[in-house]
Design an enzyme around this catalytic site. Structure first.
Site, mmCIF file in Angstrom:
data_model
loop_
_atom_site.group_PDB
_atom_site.id
_atom_site.type_symbol
_atom_site.label_atom_id
_atom_site.label_comp_id
_atom_site.label_asym_id
_atom_site.label_seq_id
_atom_site.Cartn_x
_atom_site.Cartn_y
_atom_site.Cartn_z
ATOM 1 N N ASP A 1 0.835 -1.135 -0.048
ATOM 2 C CA ASP A 1 0.026 0.055 -0.095
ATOM 3 C C ASP A 1 0.644 1.364 0.067
ATOM 4 O O ASP A 1 2.185 1.419 0.590
ATOM 5 C CB ASP A 1 -0.762 -0.083 1.195
ATOM 6 C CG ASP A 1 -2.044 1.156 1.091
ATOM 7 O OD1 ASP A 1 -2.249 1.690 0.158
ATOM 8 O OD2 ASP A 1 -2.475 1.247 2.110
ATOM 9 N N ASN B 1 -10.690 -2.480 -6.249
ATOM 10 C CA ASN B 1 -9.907 -1.668 -6.906
ATOM 11 C C ASN B 1 -10.403 -1.485 -8.254
ATOM 12 O O ASN B 1 -9.953 -0.425 -9.139
ATOM 13 C CB ASN B 1 -8.261 -2.395 -7.164
ATOM 14 C CG ASN B 1 -7.608 -2.118 -5.945
ATOM 15 O OD1 ASN B 1 -6.766 -2.909 -5.587
ATOM 16 N ND2 ASN B 1 -7.785 -1.224 -4.904
HETATM 17 C C1 FPP Z 1 -2.330 0.254 -3.312
HETATM 18 O O1 FPP Z 1 -1.499 1.597 -3.474
HETATM 19 C C2 FPP Z 1 -1.585 -0.519 -4.450
HETATM 20 C C3 FPP Z 1 -2.228 -0.971 -5.180
HETATM 21 C C4 FPP Z 1 -3.605 -0.955 -5.513
HETATM 22 C C5 FPP Z 1 -1.518 -2.049 -6.497
HETATM 23 C C6 FPP Z 1 -0.379 -2.697 -5.789
HETATM 24 C C7 FPP Z 1 0.324 -3.185 -7.039
HETATM 25 C C8 FPP Z 1 1.688 -3.174 -7.281
HETATM 26 C C9 FPP Z 1 2.575 -2.934 -6.222
HETATM 27 C C10 FPP Z 1 2.286 -3.215 -8.598
HETATM 28 C C11 FPP Z 1 2.894 -4.462 -8.911
HETATM 29 C C12 FPP Z 1 2.450 -5.800 -8.463
HETATM 30 C C13 FPP Z 1 2.794 -7.042 -9.136
HETATM 31 C C14 FPP Z 1 2.212 -8.147 -8.873
HETATM 32 C C15 FPP Z 1 3.514 -6.981 -10.371
HETATM 33 P P1 FPP Z 1 -2.617 2.808 -3.400
HETATM 34 O O2 FPP Z 1 -2.442 3.039 -4.973
HETATM 35 O O3 FPP Z 1 -3.895 2.539 -2.898
HETATM 36 O O4 FPP Z 1 -1.980 3.954 -2.792
HETATM 37 P P2 FPP Z 1 -2.450 5.004 -1.987
HETATM 38 O O5 FPP Z 1 -3.252 4.513 -0.872
HETATM 39 O O6 FPP Z 1 -1.356 5.842 -1.511
HETATM 40 O O7 FPP Z 1 -3.428 5.765 -3.068
#
Ligand code: FPP
Length: 236
Positions: free
Chosen positions: A18, A66
């Site tokens: 996250d 998501n």
């Molecule tokens: C949450 O951060 C993250 C995600 C929804 C995506 C996670 C994906 C990756 C780390 C990419 C790679 C994964 C693989 C398996 C190749 P957020 O966008 O919710 O962050 P925020 O809460 O700060 O907005």
């Protein structure tokens, strides 16, 4: 930092990756760049867990919730999954890759790649790398209830046989130990529909760092913290 020789390694680590969006904001770059950096970190941490000989690593890559993000962001994430999964684990890895989550709704070509990775890595005997993609804990449990009901209705199972072990054997994580650690960087202290059944006795470790800044030293810190916890599993 390196781990002390007498450290007790967890068998199964689960991570909620996250903070990509906030990292991008901090660096005045598009959200996509945060995810791209997050994907690099995912690769580094997965390789590091392999090197520690951790039995299973489960990462939360995309939740059933998501889909409510913008179409551009969802499309970009799917593109990242294609690139990183193909590149990161087809070569020089002895991990078995498994995908946890609903296969519906994902793009056809990504589904084909996921199947190829699962098949190609199925005879590896290293770490199990679970990638939760279009995953939700409640959806998982609902699917299990449905499957058990079907099996009972069709006579493959009697109601008296339904116990916790049986339920566990219907989960995506069947056959694996439950996570010892659930790690969530980014400062948020929530489970967010991740591994709801499996987390019953997990140690929750929250760290005040955004996922794109997460390092192998921080994983060591989490393992050291886990060693300080006194796990009683409900006993005394
Ligand atoms: C949450 O951060 C993250 C995600 C929804 C995506 C996670 C994906 C990756 C780390 C990419 C790679 C994964 C693989 C398996 C190749 P957020 O966008 O919710 O962050 P925020 O809460 O700060 O907005």
């Amino acid at each position: 930092m390196s781990l002390p020789a007498d450290i007790r390694l967890p068998e199964h680590i689960a991570i909620i990756m996250d903070g990509n969006g906030r990292w991008a904001k901090q660096h005045h770059v598009p959200r996509q760049s945060g995810h791209a950096k997050g994907a690099e970190v995912f690769k580094t941490i997965a390789k590091y867990c392999e090197s520690l000989e951790i039995k299973a690593l489960t990462v939360y890559a995309f939740s059933t919730e998501n889909w409510s993000r913008s179409e551009t962001e969802v499309r970009y994430l799917m593109k990242l999954f294609r690139e990183y999964l193909d590149d990161a684990f087809t070569m020089d890895s002895n991990s078995r890759i498994r995908f946890l989550g609903e296969k519906s709704r994902l793009p056809e070509d990504l589904l084909a790649l996921m199947k190829k990775l699962e098949d190609d890595s199925s005879s590896n005997d290293g770490m199990v790398l679970n990638i939760a993609l279009n995953y939700g804990g409640r959806a998982e449990i609902t699917g299990v209830v449905r499957k058990i009901a079907e099996d009972a209705a069709e006579g493959r199972l009697s109601v008296g046989e339904i116990d916790e072990q049986l339920v566990s054997s219907y989960l995506y994580t069947a056959g694996l130990p439950d996570p010892d650690i659930i790690l969530r960087p980014s400062g948020e202290k929530r489970i967010s529909n991740f591994l709801l059944w499996q987390c019953a006795y997990s140690e929750f470790i929250y760290m005040d760092v955004l996922w794109p800044d997460f390092t192998t030293d921080m994983l060591d810190e989490a393992i050291v913290e886990y060693n300080k916890r006194n796990r009683r599993f409900g006993g005394r």
